[in-house]
Design a protein around this motif. Structure first.
Motif, short mmCIF file in Angstrom:
data_model
loop_
_atom_site.label_atom_id
_atom_site.label_comp_id
_atom_site.label_asym_id
_atom_site.label_seq_id
_atom_site.Cartn_x
_atom_site.Cartn_y
_atom_site.Cartn_z
N ALA A 119 0.84 -1.20 0.00
CA ALA A 119 0.00 0.00 0.00
C ALA A 119 0.87 1.25 0.00
CB ALA A 119 -0.94 -0.01 1.21
N ASP A 120 1.94 1.23 0.77
CA ASP A 120 2.85 2.37 0.80
C ASP A 120 3.47 2.62 -0.57
OD1 ASP A 120 2.38 2.70 3.50
OD2 ASP A 120 4.21 1.68 4.14
N LYS A 121 3.86 1.54 -1.23
CA LYS A 121 4.45 1.66 -2.57
C LYS A 121 3.45 2.23 -3.56
CE LYS A 121 6.81 -0.97 -6.19
NZ LYS A 121 7.23 -2.30 -6.69
N LEU A 122 2.19 1.78 -3.47
CA LEU A 122 1.13 2.27 -4.35
C LEU A 122 0.92 3.77 -4.15
CD1 LEU A 122 -1.36 1.95 -6.23
CD2 LEU A 122 -2.67 1.29 -4.20
N MET A 123 0.84 4.21 -2.91
CA MET A 123 0.63 5.62 -2.64
C MET A 123 1.80 6.47 -3.13
SD MET A 123 -1.08 5.32 1.17
CE MET A 123 -1.10 7.07 1.42
N LYS A 124 3.00 6.01 -2.86
CA LYS A 124 4.18 6.76 -3.30
C LYS A 124 4.23 6.86 -4.82
CE LYS A 124 9.24 6.84 -3.03
NZ LYS A 124 10.46 6.17 -2.51
N ALA A 125 3.93 5.76 -5.49
CA ALA A 125 3.96 5.75 -6.95
C ALA A 125 2.92 6.71 -7.53
CB ALA A 125 3.73 4.34 -7.48
N THR A 126 1.76 6.77 -6.90
CA THR A 126 0.70 7.66 -7.39
C THR A 126 1.11 9.12 -7.24
OG1 THR A 126 -0.92 5.99 -6.69
CG2 THR A 126 -1.76 8.16 -7.26
N MET A 127 1.71 9.45 -6.10
CA MET A 127 2.20 10.82 -5.92
C MET A 127 3.29 11.16 -6.93
SD MET A 127 2.28 13.74 -4.49
CE MET A 127 1.38 13.66 -2.95
N LEU A 128 4.20 10.23 -7.17
CA LEU A 128 5.26 10.46 -8.15
C LEU A 128 4.68 10.68 -9.54
CD1 LEU A 128 7.91 7.83 -6.98
CD2 LEU A 128 8.13 10.32 -6.86
N GLY A 225 -10.78 -6.28 -7.21
CA GLY A 225 -10.61 -6.03 -5.79
C GLY A 225 -9.27 -5.43 -5.41
N ALA A 226 -8.44 -5.09 -6.40
CA ALA A 226 -7.14 -4.48 -6.11
C ALA A 226 -7.34 -3.08 -5.54
CB ALA A 226 -6.29 -4.43 -7.37
N TRP A 227 -6.45 -2.68 -4.66
CA TRP A 227 -6.53 -1.36 -4.07
C TRP A 227 -6.07 -0.30 -5.05
CZ3 TRP A 227 -4.91 -1.22 1.79
CH2 TRP A 227 -5.75 -2.08 2.51
N SER A 228 -6.52 0.93 -4.81
CA SER A 228 -6.12 2.05 -5.66
C SER A 228 -5.84 3.26 -4.81
CB SER A 228 -7.22 2.37 -6.68
OG SER A 228 -8.37 2.87 -6.03
N ALA A 229 -5.10 4.20 -5.37
CA ALA A 229 -4.78 5.46 -4.71
C ALA A 229 -4.91 6.59 -5.71
CB ALA A 229 -3.37 5.43 -4.11
N GLN A 230 -5.16 7.79 -5.20
CA GLN A 230 -5.28 8.96 -6.07
C GLN A 230 -4.73 10.19 -5.37
OE1 GLN A 230 -9.28 10.41 -6.85
NE2 GLN A 230 -8.67 11.36 -8.77
N PHE A 231 -3.98 10.98 -6.13
CA PHE A 231 -3.57 12.30 -5.67
C PHE A 231 -3.90 13.29 -6.78
CE2 PHE A 231 -0.94 9.51 -3.08
CZ PHE A 231 -1.10 10.08 -1.81
N GLU A 232 -4.38 14.46 -6.38
CA GLU A 232 -4.84 15.45 -7.36
C GLU A 232 -4.48 16.85 -6.90
OE1 GLU A 232 -9.13 17.12 -9.12
OE2 GLU A 232 -9.07 15.77 -7.40
N HIS A 233 -4.04 17.66 -7.85
CA HIS A 233 -3.85 19.08 -7.63
C HIS A 233 -4.56 19.87 -8.72
CE1 HIS A 233 -1.32 19.48 -4.16
NE2 HIS A 233 -0.31 18.80 -4.66
N THR A 234 -4.97 21.08 -8.36
CA THR A 234 -5.40 22.07 -9.35
C THR A 234 -4.17 22.89 -9.74
OG1 THR A 234 -7.67 22.18 -8.50
CG2 THR A 234 -6.86 24.10 -9.73
#
Length: 249
Positions: A119-128, A225-234
Motif C-alpha cells: 500500500a505504501d508503494k502504491l501511494m508513493k507511486a501515485t504521488m510520483l 478487488g485491487a486497491w487504488s490510490a489517487q492524488f490530485e492538484h489544481t
C-alpha cells in the motif's frame, strides 16, 4: 469552449485552493482508525463554511455529500458512510471548494495507521506520477505530454493507471474543457496555454484497471478487488511554468 483565466481569475481559484489545501492538512491530523468517512465529510463541510467557502461537490448532478471518500478498492466517487475506518486502510478524500464562484479541486490518499509495504508503494507511486505530470505542464507542451509522463511513471513503478477517469479544466465550473487524460503520446493533444487551469489527478491500481459502478450510481470499484490510490492538484499554466494552486502550506 476552453476559457483562459486572467491573473485575477487565478487569484480567485488560488483562494479556493488554499482552503482545500488547509482542509486536507487538517484531515491528516484527525483521520485515524475508528473515525468514519461520514465524520470526515461533516468536518470538511463545516471547515469550508467557516472560512467562507462552499463544498461545490454537494448537489453537483445530485451528489449528496461534501466529499468523495474512497476506501481501499474504491477507485473514486465513494459515498461517505458510518463504517469505522480500520488500521491498514487507505482512503482517498476528494473535495472541491467554491469561493466567490471560483473553484479548486484536490484529492488525497491517507494511510490509516501502519499500512502494508504494498500500500505504501502504491501511494508513493501515485504521488510520483502526479508530480511527473505536473512537471510537463508548461505553455507550448501538449496534454499528451502530461498523460504520457503520468503513465510512464506509473508503469515504471509497477502499477496501472485507471483510464476510466480523467482530469479536467476548472474555474467557474467544476468540470470545464479540456479533458486531461493520464495516458497519451508525446506531442499529441491540446496545446497548453498560459491562463489554462486544469486538474491532474491520476488514479493508480495494483491490479487491472477495469472498474464497475456500484448500485448507488457513483461508487467506482476495481473489478479484481485491487486497491487504488489517487492524488490530485489544481494547476495553473503560467509563462513561468505550472503553479500548484492546492499545494499544502
Amino acid at each position: 469552449m476552453l476559457e483562459l483565466k486572467s491573473k485575477e481569475h487565478i487569484k480567485g481559484i488560488r483562494k479556493a485552493g488554499r482552503i482545500v489545501a488547509a482542509c486536507h492538512k487538517a484531515i491528516a491530523g484527525r483521520i485515524a482508525p475508528g473515525v468514519t468517512t461520514q465524520e470526515i465529510d461533516r468536518f470538511v463541510e463545516r471547515f469550508m463554511l467557516d472560512r467562507g467557502a462552499t463544498p461545490a461537490q454537494k448537489g453537483y448532478k445530485g451528489y449528496p455529500f461534501a466529499t468523495c471518500a474512497s476506501v481501499n478498492d474504491v477507485v473514486c466517487h465513494g459515498f461517505p458512510d458510518s463504517v469505522p475506518l480500520e488500521a491498514g486502510d487507505i482512503v482517498t478524500i476528494d473535495m472541491v471548494a467554491d469561493v466567490d464562484g471560483w473553484k479548486a479541486d484536490s484529492a488525497w490518499t491517507y494511510a490509516l495507521g501502519r499500512t502494508t509495504a504494498a500500500a505504501d508503494k502504491l501511494m508513493k507511486a501515485t504521488m510520483l506520477a502526479l508530480m511527473e505530470g505536473i512537471q510537463h505542464a508548461y505553455p507550448g507542451r501538449r496534454l499528451g505530454d502530461v498523460g504520457h509522463a503520468v503513465q510512464t511513471r506509473a508503469l515504471r513503478e509497477g502499477f496501472q493507471v485507471v483510464t476510466s477517469f480523467v482530469g479536467h479544466g476548472i474555474g467557474r465550473q467544476i468540470h470545464e474543457h479540456p479533458t486531461v487524460e493520464h495516458r497519451g503520446e508525446p506531442g499529441t493533444g491540446v496545446i497548453l496555454e498560459e491562463g489554462m487551469v486544469i486538474t491532474i489527478e491520476p488514479i493508480l491500481t495494483a491490479g487491472r484497471d477495469d472498474v464497475y459502478i456500484a448500485h448507488d450510481g457513483w461508487t467506482a470499484r476495481t473489478r479484481d478487488g485491487a486497491w487504488s490510490a489517487q492524488f490530485e492538484h489544481t494547476v495553473a499554466i503560467t509563462k513561468e511554468g505550472p503553479v500548484i494552486l492546492t499545494r499544502w502550506e
